[in-house]
Design an enzyme around this catalytic site. Structure first.
Site, PDB file in Angstrom:
ATOM      1  CG  ASN A 197       0.867   8.544   9.456  1.00  0.00           C
ATOM      2  OD1 ASN A 197       0.143   7.792   9.075  1.00  0.00           O
ATOM      3  ND2 ASN A 197       2.072   8.459   9.627  1.00  0.00           N
ATOM      4  CE  LYS A 239       0.254  -3.637   3.057  1.00  0.00           C
ATOM      5  NZ  LYS A 239       0.058  -2.767   4.359  1.00  0.00           N
ATOM      6  CB  THR A 261      -1.101  -0.075   1.269  1.00  0.00           C
ATOM      7  OG1 THR A 261      -0.384  -0.119   2.462  1.00  0.00           O
ATOM      8  CG2 THR A 261      -2.095  -0.975   1.103  1.00  0.00           C
ATOM      9  CD  GLU A 309       2.588   4.967   6.899  1.00  0.00           C
ATOM     10  OE1 GLU A 309       2.553   5.794   7.985  1.00  0.00           O
ATOM     11  OE2 GLU A 309       2.028   4.801   6.283  1.00  0.00           O
ATOM     12  CB  THR A 321      -2.759  -4.160   8.187  1.00  0.00           C
ATOM     13  OG1 THR A 321      -2.585  -4.899   9.189  1.00  0.00           O
ATOM     14  CG2 THR A 321      -2.857  -4.642   6.822  1.00  0.00           C
TER      15      THR A 321
END
Lengths: 476, 476
Positions: B470, B228, B199, B331, B239
């Site tokens: 975020n 992932k 993702t 991230e 997730t």
């Protein structure tokens, strides 16, 4: 683009002239402009408890160049009841050890107050640090006794500031006699003390109020509270401190229970960054100076008096206001967030859930972006009770869970009994653009017989400025 | 200066042509350049387990414009042992409920594999969502059975992506037959599947290796793992998923214990943002395809076989490598941090302490600023065991605690048995400038009879980019 500053990056304390800290016009605070939305939080007057005096001075504990005061004494003129709640951090500061020992020794009877410093947290300093804290407390006690011999067991000690550094104890001992000569009970004395407690605060934190007790409704008692901003100072640790004084009469055992109870609904309901400081400490003193001679002390024994119950309410609200002042000054924050968890079978479970949500970095980062990010609330809720004593009790039931955001009287639901609800994007934008945001998690929405316990938590968003302040990496 | 983007800010998926995802030159990943320090993490070949086939396709689940594949099947050609570990989040995705039910039903016997999608997490979708997940699993199972009737109980289901949205189930059902016609066991099949699971990942995550078992040292078995990136996708949830296949023979009960044991030392030892996803799930399948007919299955009953013990070691290391791939793609992170807690009387206590340190936002923000911020480690350590079953056991003793940072063979101590140590600033700068940073907390330094349990945790720093990703608030 983020630009790395030279390593190591110490946060600079301000270097503006002392008179700036007087706040006559609330324009500058230690040389930094006070943010416009903070100026309304600084009182211009107050009602301070009788029989207390307050003093502060600059003793050279804050970094060189800083001219804010950094040493404070808050003292009752007569022996008072004292109480305290301490951080549970196992690497606690010397002040916490020394004050905890004082409480154990005296059971809170016959105390005079507290001596506090900002600029040095006196952590990881071993026996030498304990000796310094003890000396600081004893000398301050000697000074407020007008140089009379004192057993040294009448003042608590508080530190806040950078960790793993010895106190400049000679400076402190040198300045204490002068400090005690300037003590008084005016608004300026209290406000200067709030300035002295500050480290990375953007404004001083002081509140006061009057109240009465059922047994003496004509008597005006006062409460005053000093506190300081939370968040850890890069690269070392700061802390939250609280000092509360009242001229109501309260027995030491009652005072301890009152303080602990009020702390559980105030200072234990705030989260800035989820970290528990080594220095956190809230103390309270009650000298009864405003009471008539026949006024009975607020007591818990043999059972809680009517005054006790009334005072618990007053104190809880007062300390909640103090705690909110701390959150309002969270490092880098742009939002003041209230989290309300209701429909819980127990306060403790609701409190724990609220605390976990308040620590969700993802959710708080989303709020910074003005996104209600209610999925983040549910993700946090969904794991909040794992590995706790509340697990497996069926407290969280997705099909009975609702999540909403409140704006004044209006409530916007995002999740209704486990089902996402289409929402009015315009209305949400209005809510999310505000500085104050309240979210409500109802654990038993739409159920007939509903558990009624509710907990409230106050926190802030997570922002680029928080990262800049705590990493030293600045955005240019 | 931070600039607010229009509200609500959805993170864009990439829109580059499909062929970019082939990675012939590892230059682009779904249209985004793969960071230079990530390219080395993408394998150019692998040793994949026999008897498994893999397929992926674009079924229109990821947002329109994105042309990455988003639907995956990993299947054994013959019935295999299956095992799974699931998130404990009480608001779990439909895939978790459906797969957990499958495991309960079958006890892991006679499974074929897993069908997974990215782009939609299928959370908060109620019975309809459960029906969709069930239909997805059944149709995929029917397709891999060459259209033969199947009881529908042979494939687990996984979702990742945005929450609170229904699956585009018609698209999925439509594309499954085509997908199964293109399945195979080449490196490209596996790498494309890793792409499909992605993702917000900046690179696909795939590893494989060979190993042997003590009872058949001449036989080459293989392990392949797809995973992932972690972190929650603004404004919804993503997730971590993991799919592991081996052609070694393992009984279902042994496989479940092996997977759980390895997960506890791998996927349960990583933290990105401290939040527990609603969709986390790791599955494993063992079909024994590489075994000779007389090769005994790895078993736990009546007692753990020698092969079991050996395989546990192999699998734990393999899954730790998978989990580290996840952390490497955290991230916005700029650092890969290893936290090693040693000198503990129990693994669980050490693991808990490491987990608390890994969630200290202040510490991780300090690391971003290249500050070792070891005070932050101690502050976290000092509250790590509060309110846990380890409290009050004397596990943390400040006077026996040492903290150091390691750089290869060299160790720089900051705290030696509770006492701060003067440090070589040049050496520290060298360490902190590196991408990989390891910190060691020794709970019993300098003691003669020392508890020896040790736990390792992998995490990342907290950066401006994390906040940008975020919050949707970008730095310009």
């Amino acid at each position: 683009m983020p630009v790395r500053l030279p390593y190591p990056q110490l946060r600079a304390f301000s270097t503006k002239p002392r008179q700036c800290a007087k706040f006559d016009k609330f324009e500058l605070y230690g040389g930094r402009p006070i943010p416009a939305n903070k100026q309304r939080l600084i009182p211009t007057s107050g009602s301070y408890p009788q029989g207390f005096t307050v003093g502060s001075t600059r003793a050279g504990i804050k970094p060189a160049g800083n001219i804010q005061p950094d040493l404070v004494i808050v003292a009752s003129e007569t022996p008072a009841s004292g109480a305290a709640v301490f951080t549970k951090n196992e690497f606690c500061a010397a002040s916490v050890s020394v004050s905890r020992e004082l409480m154990r020794h005296t059971n809170g009877a016959g105390l005079r107050g507290v001596v506090a410093n900002a600029g040095c947290a006196n952590t990881l300093t071993g026996q030498a640090g304990l000796d310094d804290a003890t000396a600081m407390g004893r000398e301050a006690a000697r000074c407020i006794s007008n140089g009379m011999a004192d057993n040294g067991n009448s003042l608590m000690v508080m530190h806040t500031g950078a960790g793993a550094q010895r106190l400049p104890i000679d400076n402190i001992l040198h300045h204490l006699p002068k400090l005690t000569k300037t003590m008084g009970n005016t608004h300026d004395h209290w406000l200067d003390a709030a300035v002295a407690l500050s480290t990375t605060d953007t404004y001083p934190k002081l509140i006061s109020r009057t109240f009465s007790l059922p047994s003496a409704s004509a008597t005006k008692f006062s409460l005053a509270g000093l506190t300081k901003g939370a968040g850890m100072v890069h690269p070392n640790m700061a802390t939250t401190l609280g000092i509360i004084c009242t001229d109501a009469p309260v027995t030491p055992p009652a005072l301890q229970i009152l303080l602990k109870g009020a702390a559980s609904r105030s200072y234990n309901c705030i989260s800035i960054d989820g970290d528990t400081s080594t220095n956190d400490m809230v103390t309270m003193f009650a000298n009864g100076a405003a009471a008539s001679p026949d006024q009975p002390a607020v007591d818990i024994s043999p059972e809680p008096s009517v005054d006790f119950v009334a005072f618990q309410q007053v104190l809880s609200e007062f300390m909640a206001d103090m705690a909110k002042l701390v959150v309002r000054d969270a490092e880098g924050a742009s939002k003041f967030i209230t989290i309300r968890v209701r429909g819980s079978p127990s306060y403790d479970a609701a409190h724990h859930i609220a605390s976990v949500i308040s620590r969700s970095v993802l959710w708080k980062t989303g709020i910074y972006g003005r996104d209600p990010n209610w999925h983040g609330i549910l993700a946090a809720l969904g794991y909040s009770l794992l590995d706790t004593s509340f697990a497996g009790q069926g407290i969280i039931i997705p099909e009975q869970t609702s999540v909403s955001f409140r704006d004044g009287a209006e409530t916007v639901k995002f999740l209704d009994c486990g089902v996402p609800v289409p929402v009015d994007e315009v209305k949400i934008k209005q809510i999310m653009d505000k500085e104050d945001i309240e979210t409500i998690v109802d654990l038993r929405d739409g159920t007939a017989e509903k558990p009624t316990e509710e907990a409230v938590y106050w926190t802030c968003d997570m922002t680029h400025d928080f990262i800049s302040m705590n990493s030293g990496v600045e955005i240019r």
